[in-house]
Design a protein around this motif. Structure first.
Motif, PDB file in Angstrom:
ATOM      1  N   THR A  47     143.577 -33.331 -43.411  1.00 28.88           N
ATOM      2  CA  THR A  47     144.810 -33.972 -43.887  1.00 28.88           C
ATOM      3  C   THR A  47     145.641 -33.041 -44.757  1.00 28.88           C
ATOM      4  O   THR A  47     146.844 -32.892 -44.563  1.00 28.88           O
ATOM      5  N   PHE A  48     144.976 -32.389 -45.711  1.00 20.58           N
ATOM      6  CA  PHE A  48     145.700 -31.529 -46.662  1.00 20.58           C
ATOM      7  C   PHE A  48     145.772 -30.072 -46.197  1.00 20.58           C
ATOM      8  O   PHE A  48     146.466 -29.261 -46.811  1.00 20.58           O
ATOM      9  N   HIS A  49     145.058 -29.771 -45.102  1.00 24.88           N
ATOM     10  CA  HIS A  49     145.095 -28.432 -44.481  1.00 24.88           C
ATOM     11  C   HIS A  49     144.800 -27.305 -45.476  1.00 24.88           C
ATOM     12  O   HIS A  49     145.450 -26.258 -45.470  1.00 24.88           O
ATOM     13  N   ILE A  50     143.832 -27.545 -46.347  1.00 28.32           N
ATOM     14  CA  ILE A  50     143.421 -26.518 -47.305  1.00 28.32           C
ATOM     15  C   ILE A  50     142.547 -25.493 -46.578  1.00 28.32           C
ATOM     16  O   ILE A  50     141.625 -25.868 -45.848  1.00 28.32           O
ATOM     17  N   PRO A  51     142.827 -24.194 -46.718  1.00 28.15           N
ATOM     18  CA  PRO A  51     141.993 -23.174 -46.066  1.00 28.15           C
ATOM     19  C   PRO A  51     140.525 -23.367 -46.439  1.00 28.15           C
ATOM     20  O   PRO A  51     140.207 -23.713 -47.573  1.00 28.15           O
ATOM     21  N   PHE A  52     139.643 -23.118 -45.477  1.00 32.25           N
ATOM     22  CA  PHE A  52     138.238 -23.448 -45.677  1.00 32.25           C
ATOM     23  C   PHE A  52     137.609 -22.649 -46.823  1.00 32.25           C
ATOM     24  O   PHE A  52     136.765 -23.165 -47.544  1.00 32.25           O
ATOM     25  N   PRO A 140     123.449 -32.292 -49.571  1.00 32.53           N
ATOM     26  CA  PRO A 140     124.393 -32.943 -48.643  1.00 32.53           C
ATOM     27  C   PRO A 140     125.701 -32.171 -48.479  1.00 32.53           C
ATOM     28  O   PRO A 140     126.287 -32.160 -47.390  1.00 32.53           O
ATOM     29  N   ILE A 141     126.168 -31.521 -49.567  1.00 32.33           N
ATOM     30  CA  ILE A 141     127.385 -30.700 -49.470  1.00 32.33           C
ATOM     31  C   ILE A 141     127.151 -29.537 -48.512  1.00 32.33           C
ATOM     32  O   ILE A 141     128.014 -29.218 -47.684  1.00 32.33           O
ATOM     33  N   PHE A 142     125.975 -28.914 -48.603  1.00 31.51           N
ATOM     34  CA  PHE A 142     125.634 -27.826 -47.693  1.00 31.51           C
ATOM     35  C   PHE A 142     125.583 -28.322 -46.251  1.00 31.51           C
ATOM     36  O   PHE A 142     126.037 -27.639 -45.330  1.00 31.51           O
ATOM     37  N   PHE A 143     125.039 -29.521 -46.054  1.00 33.34           N
ATOM     38  CA  PHE A 143     124.947 -30.069 -44.700  1.00 33.34           C
ATOM     39  C   PHE A 143     126.336 -30.324 -44.128  1.00 33.34           C
ATOM     40  O   PHE A 143     126.578 -30.119 -42.934  1.00 33.34           O
ATOM     41  N   TRP A 144     127.260 -30.755 -44.994  1.00 36.52           N
ATOM     42  CA  TRP A 144     128.636 -30.966 -44.518  1.00 36.52           C
ATOM     43  C   TRP A 144     129.271 -29.631 -44.145  1.00 36.52           C
ATOM     44  O   TRP A 144     129.959 -29.540 -43.114  1.00 36.52           O
ATOM     45  N   LEU A 145     129.059 -28.598 -44.970  1.00 38.70           N
ATOM     46  CA  LEU A 145     129.614 -27.281 -44.664  1.00 38.70           C
ATOM     47  C   LEU A 145     129.092 -26.763 -43.328  1.00 38.70           C
ATOM     48  O   LEU A 145     129.855 -26.234 -42.511  1.00 38.70           O
ATOM     49  N   ILE A 146     127.790 -26.932 -43.099  1.00 44.20           N
ATOM     50  CA  ILE A 146     127.200 -26.510 -41.818  1.00 44.20           C
ATOM     51  C   ILE A 146     127.804 -27.312 -40.676  1.00 44.20           C
ATOM     52  O   ILE A 146     128.170 -26.758 -39.634  1.00 44.20           O
ATOM     53  N   PHE A 147     127.930 -28.631 -40.878  1.00 46.88           N
ATOM     54  CA  PHE A 147     128.500 -29.521 -39.857  1.00 46.88           C
ATOM     55  C   PHE A 147     129.921 -29.106 -39.497  1.00 46.88           C
ATOM     56  O   PHE A 147     130.275 -28.976 -38.322  1.00 46.88           O
ATOM     57  N   ARG A 148     130.756 -28.846 -40.508  1.00 39.93           N
ATOM     58  CA  ARG A 148     132.147 -28.488 -40.251  1.00 39.93           C
ATOM     59  C   ARG A 148     132.278 -27.108 -39.623  1.00 39.93           C
ATOM     60  O   ARG A 148     133.094 -26.901 -38.715  1.00 39.93           O
ATOM     61  N   LEU A 149     131.478 -26.157 -40.114  1.00 36.99           N
ATOM     62  CA  LEU A 149     131.587 -24.795 -39.599  1.00 36.99           C
ATOM     63  C   LEU A 149     131.084 -24.678 -38.165  1.00 36.99           C
ATOM     64  O   LEU A 149     131.423 -23.728 -37.466  1.00 36.99           O
ATOM     65  N   ASN A 150     130.291 -25.656 -37.728  1.00 34.77           N
ATOM     66  CA  ASN A 150     129.874 -25.691 -36.327  1.00 34.77           C
ATOM     67  C   ASN A 150     131.011 -26.148 -35.414  1.00 34.77           C
ATOM     68  O   ASN A 150     130.953 -25.974 -34.198  1.00 34.77           O
ATOM     69  N   HIS A 151     132.048 -26.756 -36.027  1.00 40.13           N
ATOM     70  CA  HIS A 151     133.168 -27.280 -35.239  1.00 40.13           C
ATOM     71  C   HIS A 151     134.507 -26.695 -35.680  1.00 40.13           C
ATOM     72  O   HIS A 151     135.556 -27.160 -35.261  1.00 40.13           O
ATOM     73  N   PHE A 152     134.456 -25.684 -36.551  1.00 43.08           N
ATOM     74  CA  PHE A 152     135.695 -25.191 -37.140  1.00 43.08           C
ATOM     75  C   PHE A 152     135.584 -23.686 -37.333  1.00 43.08           C
ATOM     76  O   PHE A 152     134.715 -23.212 -38.058  1.00 43.08           O
ATOM     77  N   ASP A 153     136.446 -22.944 -36.677  1.00 46.78           N
ATOM     78  CA  ASP A 153     136.403 -21.482 -36.748  1.00 46.78           C
ATOM     79  C   ASP A 153     137.253 -21.017 -37.927  1.00 46.78           C
ATOM     80  O   ASP A 153     138.467 -21.183 -37.931  1.00 46.78           O
ATOM     81  N   GLY A 162     135.253  -7.003 -45.597  1.00 47.28           N
ATOM     82  CA  GLY A 162     136.502  -7.133 -44.855  1.00 47.28           C
ATOM     83  C   GLY A 162     136.662  -8.511 -44.244  1.00 47.28           C
ATOM     84  O   GLY A 162     136.081  -9.499 -44.720  1.00 47.28           O
ATOM     85  N   LEU A 163     137.425  -8.592 -43.155  1.00 44.36           N
ATOM     86  CA  LEU A 163     137.718  -9.867 -42.501  1.00 44.36           C
ATOM     87  C   LEU A 163     136.547 -10.274 -41.616  1.00 44.36           C
ATOM     88  O   LEU A 163     136.200  -9.561 -40.670  1.00 44.36           O
ATOM     89  N   VAL A 164     135.917 -11.399 -41.940  1.00 41.51           N
ATOM     90  CA  VAL A 164     134.756 -11.873 -41.183  1.00 41.51           C
ATOM     91  C   VAL A 164     134.881 -13.375 -40.946  1.00 41.51           C
ATOM     92  O   VAL A 164     135.607 -14.077 -41.649  1.00 41.51           O
ATOM     93  N   HIS A 165     134.158 -13.869 -39.931  1.00 42.45           N
ATOM     94  CA  HIS A 165     134.022 -15.309 -39.747  1.00 42.45           C
ATOM     95  C   HIS A 165     133.087 -15.841 -40.822  1.00 42.45           C
ATOM     96  O   HIS A 165     132.135 -15.170 -41.218  1.00 42.45           O
ATOM     97  N   LEU A 166     133.333 -17.043 -41.299  1.00 39.84           N
ATOM     98  CA  LEU A 166     132.480 -17.624 -42.332  1.00 39.84           C
ATOM     99  C   LEU A 166     131.043 -17.820 -41.852  1.00 39.84           C
ATOM    100  O   LEU A 166     130.126 -17.906 -42.661  1.00 39.84           O
ATOM    101  N   THR A 167     130.847 -17.891 -40.545  1.00 38.28           N
ATOM    102  CA  THR A 167     129.501 -18.065 -40.001  1.00 38.28           C
ATOM    103  C   THR A 167     128.813 -16.737 -39.679  1.00 38.28           C
ATOM    104  O   THR A 167     127.640 -16.731 -39.303  1.00 38.28           O
ATOM    105  N   ASP A 168     129.526 -15.609 -39.824  1.00 34.09           N
ATOM    106  CA  ASP A 168     128.919 -14.301 -39.546  1.00 34.09           C
ATOM    107  C   ASP A 168     127.802 -13.991 -40.547  1.00 34.09           C
ATOM    108  O   ASP A 168     127.936 -14.273 -41.745  1.00 34.09           O
ATOM    109  N   LEU A 169     126.719 -13.404 -40.056  1.00 35.05           N
ATOM    110  CA  LEU A 169     125.634 -12.973 -40.932  1.00 35.05           C
ATOM    111  C   LEU A 169     126.021 -11.625 -41.535  1.00 35.05           C
ATOM    112  O   LEU A 169     126.126 -10.633 -40.826  1.00 35.05           O
ATOM    113  N   ILE A 170     126.237 -11.595 -42.829  1.00 34.96           N
ATOM    114  CA  ILE A 170     126.745 -10.368 -43.467  1.00 34.96           C
ATOM    115  C   ILE A 170     125.742  -9.740 -44.434  1.00 34.96           C
ATOM    116  O   ILE A 170     125.896  -8.594 -44.837  1.00 34.96           O
TER     117      ILE A 170
END
Length: 201
Positions: A47-52, A140-153, A162-170
Protein backbone atom coordinates in the motif's frame (compact mmCIF):
# COMPACT_ATOMS: atom_id res chain seq x y z
CA UNK A 1 12.27 -27.39 45.58
CA UNK A 2 11.36 -23.70 45.37
CA UNK A 3 14.73 -22.95 43.76
CA UNK A 4 14.13 -25.65 41.17
CA UNK A 5 10.68 -24.29 40.35
CA UNK A 6 12.09 -20.76 40.09
CA UNK A 7 14.82 -21.93 37.69
CA UNK A 8 12.23 -23.75 35.58
CA UNK A 9 9.99 -20.68 35.44
CA UNK A 10 12.91 -18.45 34.46
CA UNK A 11 13.66 -20.80 31.55
CA UNK A 12 10.06 -20.91 30.31
CA UNK A 13 10.40 -18.04 27.79
CA UNK A 14 13.47 -19.68 26.24
CA UNK A 15 11.76 -23.09 26.17
CA UNK A 16 8.74 -21.48 24.49
CA UNK A 17 10.98 -19.78 21.92
CA UNK A 18 12.82 -23.03 21.16
CA UNK A 19 9.46 -24.76 20.77
CA UNK A 20 8.35 -22.06 18.33
CA UNK A 21 11.61 -22.44 16.42
CA UNK A 22 11.08 -26.21 16.16
CA UNK A 23 7.46 -25.84 15.04
CA UNK A 24 8.50 -23.21 12.50
CA UNK A 25 10.90 -25.68 10.90
CA UNK A 26 7.73 -27.14 9.39
CA UNK A 27 7.28 -25.26 6.12
CA UNK A 28 3.47 -25.21 6.28
CA UNK A 29 3.54 -23.66 9.76
CA UNK A 30 6.23 -21.15 8.76
CA UNK A 31 4.23 -20.10 5.70
CA UNK A 32 1.08 -19.90 7.82
CA UNK A 33 2.75 -17.52 10.27
CA UNK A 34 4.20 -15.49 7.40
CA UNK A 35 0.79 -15.24 5.72
CA UNK A 36 -0.92 -14.22 8.96
CA UNK A 37 1.61 -11.50 9.73
CA UNK A 38 1.38 -10.28 6.13
CA UNK A 39 -2.05 -8.85 6.98
CA UNK A 40 -0.31 -6.43 9.37
CA UNK A 41 3.05 -5.84 7.69
CA UNK A 42 2.15 -6.38 4.03
CA UNK A 43 0.65 -2.86 3.56
CA UNK A 44 4.10 -1.34 4.21
CA UNK A 45 5.16 -2.75 0.84
CA UNK A 46 1.86 -3.17 -1.02
CA UNK A 47 0.00 0.00 0.00
CA UNK A 48 2.68 2.50 1.02
CA UNK A 49 5.26 1.15 -1.47
CA UNK A 50 8.12 1.48 1.01
CA UNK A 51 11.36 -0.03 -0.40
CA UNK A 52 12.01 -3.41 1.19
CA UNK A 53 15.40 -2.44 2.62
CA UNK A 54 13.65 0.47 4.39
CA UNK A 55 11.01 -1.95 5.71
CA UNK A 56 13.85 -4.00 7.19
CA UNK A 57 15.21 -0.85 8.88
CA UNK A 58 11.76 -0.18 10.37
CA UNK A 59 11.44 -3.75 11.63
CA UNK A 60 14.97 -3.77 13.03
CA UNK A 61 14.19 -0.51 14.87
CA UNK A 62 11.11 -2.20 16.35
CA UNK A 63 13.29 -5.14 17.34
CA UNK A 64 15.83 -2.86 18.97
CA UNK A 65 13.11 -1.00 20.88
CA UNK A 66 11.23 -3.94 22.35
CA UNK A 67 14.46 -5.88 22.99
CA UNK A 68 15.82 -2.96 24.99
CA UNK A 69 12.57 -2.56 26.94
CA UNK A 70 12.39 -6.29 27.71
CA UNK A 71 16.02 -6.35 28.86
CA UNK A 72 15.48 -3.25 30.99
CA UNK A 73 12.68 -4.90 32.97
CA UNK A 74 14.02 -8.47 33.12
CA UNK A 75 17.73 -7.90 33.85
CA UNK A 76 19.07 -6.37 37.06
CA UNK A 77 22.11 -4.66 35.55
CA UNK A 78 23.24 -3.29 38.92
CA UNK A 79 23.30 -6.78 40.45
CA UNK A 80 25.04 -8.21 37.38
CA UNK A 81 27.72 -5.51 37.56
CA UNK A 82 28.27 -6.24 41.25
CA UNK A 83 28.55 -9.97 40.53
CA UNK A 84 31.04 -9.31 37.75
CA UNK A 85 33.15 -7.10 40.03
CA UNK A 86 33.11 -9.72 42.80
CA UNK A 87 34.23 -12.36 40.31
CA UNK A 88 37.12 -10.17 39.13
CA UNK A 89 38.16 -9.53 42.74
CA UNK A 90 37.98 -13.25 43.52
CA UNK A 91 40.11 -14.14 40.49
CA UNK A 92 42.67 -11.50 41.50
CA UNK A 93 42.85 -12.83 45.08
CA UNK A 94 43.08 -16.42 43.89
CA UNK A 95 45.87 -15.60 41.45
CA UNK A 96 47.83 -13.77 44.15
CA UNK A 97 47.36 -16.66 46.60
CA UNK A 98 48.58 -19.15 44.00
CA UNK A 99 51.64 -17.04 43.16
CA UNK A 100 52.54 -16.63 46.83
CA UNK A 101 51.69 -20.29 47.55
CA UNK A 102 49.60 -19.24 50.54
CA UNK A 103 47.92 -22.59 51.30
CA UNK A 104 45.68 -21.14 53.99
CA UNK A 105 44.34 -18.44 51.67
CA UNK A 106 43.98 -20.91 48.80
CA UNK A 107 41.81 -23.22 50.96
CA UNK A 108 39.71 -20.24 52.03
CA UNK A 109 39.18 -19.18 48.42
CA UNK A 110 38.48 -22.76 47.30
CA UNK A 111 35.60 -22.82 49.78
CA UNK A 112 34.36 -19.53 48.30
CA UNK A 113 34.67 -20.74 44.70
CA UNK A 114 31.38 -22.72 44.62
CA UNK A 115 29.42 -19.68 45.79
CA UNK A 116 31.06 -17.52 43.15
CA UNK A 117 30.30 -20.11 40.46
CA UNK A 118 26.66 -20.20 41.58
CA UNK A 119 26.43 -16.41 41.28
CA UNK A 120 27.98 -16.55 37.82
CA UNK A 121 25.49 -19.23 36.75
CA UNK A 122 22.60 -17.08 38.01
CA UNK A 123 24.00 -14.14 36.06
CA UNK A 124 24.11 -16.26 32.89
CA UNK A 125 20.53 -17.42 33.43
CA UNK A 126 19.43 -13.80 33.89
CA UNK A 127 20.96 -12.95 30.50
CA UNK A 128 19.17 -15.86 28.83
CA UNK A 129 15.75 -15.03 30.28
CA UNK A 130 14.95 -12.02 28.04
CA UNK A 131 16.21 -13.90 24.96
CA UNK A 132 13.17 -16.15 25.11
CA UNK A 133 10.72 -13.24 25.13
CA UNK A 134 12.64 -11.49 22.36
CA UNK A 135 12.71 -14.62 20.16
CA UNK A 136 8.97 -15.19 20.59
CA UNK A 137 8.34 -11.75 19.08
CA UNK A 138 11.20 -11.70 16.57
CA UNK A 139 10.82 -15.12 14.96
CA UNK A 140 7.38 -14.37 13.40
CA UNK A 141 8.89 -11.19 11.89
CA UNK A 142 11.65 -13.30 10.35
CA UNK A 143 9.06 -15.73 8.99
CA UNK A 144 7.21 -12.85 7.35
CA UNK A 145 10.45 -11.56 5.79
CA UNK A 146 11.17 -15.03 4.40
CA UNK A 147 7.57 -15.32 3.16
CA UNK A 148 7.67 -11.96 1.38
CA UNK A 149 11.14 -12.38 -0.09
CA UNK A 150 10.02 -15.68 -1.62
CA UNK A 151 7.42 -13.68 -3.58
CA UNK A 152 9.14 -10.32 -3.94
CA UNK A 153 12.35 -9.55 -5.82
CA UNK A 154 14.20 -6.77 -3.95
CA UNK A 155 17.68 -5.29 -4.38
CA UNK A 156 19.96 -3.45 -2.01
CA UNK A 157 23.27 -1.61 -2.44
CA UNK A 158 25.33 -2.86 0.51
CA UNK A 159 28.74 -1.62 1.66
CA UNK A 160 31.58 -3.90 0.44
CA UNK A 161 29.14 -6.07 -1.55
CA UNK A 162 27.60 -3.57 -3.98
CA UNK A 163 24.19 -4.12 -5.58
CA UNK A 164 22.79 -7.51 -4.56
CA UNK A 165 19.44 -9.27 -4.25
CA UNK A 166 18.24 -9.40 -0.65
CA UNK A 167 18.10 -13.20 -0.96
CA UNK A 168 21.68 -13.53 -2.27
CA UNK A 169 24.10 -15.38 0.00
CA UNK A 170 26.82 -12.81 0.67
CA UNK A 171 28.49 -14.04 3.86
CA UNK A 172 28.72 -17.82 4.05
CA UNK A 173 25.19 -19.22 4.31
CA UNK A 174 23.76 -15.85 5.40
CA UNK A 175 21.59 -13.98 2.84
CA UNK A 176 21.89 -10.23 2.36
CA UNK A 177 18.62 -9.47 4.19
CA UNK A 178 19.85 -11.19 7.38
CA UNK A 179 23.13 -9.25 7.33
CA UNK A 180 21.30 -5.98 6.65
CA UNK A 181 18.77 -6.71 9.41
CA UNK A 182 21.53 -7.48 11.93
CA UNK A 183 23.56 -4.38 11.04
CA UNK A 184 20.51 -2.14 11.38
CA UNK A 185 19.29 -3.83 14.57
CA UNK A 186 22.67 -3.63 16.35
CA UNK A 187 23.22 0.00 15.35
CA UNK A 188 19.71 1.18 16.20
CA UNK A 189 19.67 -0.79 19.46
CA UNK A 190 22.69 1.17 20.68
CA UNK A 191 20.95 4.46 19.88
CA UNK A 192 17.70 3.31 21.55
CA UNK A 193 19.51 2.06 24.68
CA UNK A 194 21.31 5.38 24.95
CA UNK A 195 18.08 7.33 24.48
CA UNK A 196 16.20 5.22 27.07
CA UNK A 197 19.19 5.22 29.46
CA UNK A 198 19.28 1.42 29.61
CA UNK A 199 22.44 0.19 31.27
CA UNK A 200 24.63 -2.76 30.47
CA UNK A 201 27.76 -4.57 31.50
Amino acid sequence: MAGSQSATMSMMPLILAMGLLFIASIEAVRNGLGTSLNVVLGPLVDTFHIPFYIVIIILSAMTGFYSSIIQKYTIDYKKMKQTQNRMKEFQKEYREAMLSKDEKQIKKLEAKRSRMMQEQMEMSQAQFKPMGYIMVITLPIFFWLIFRLNHFDAMINMPFFGLVHLTDLILGPAPAWIIWYMLCSITLSQVIRKALDIGGL
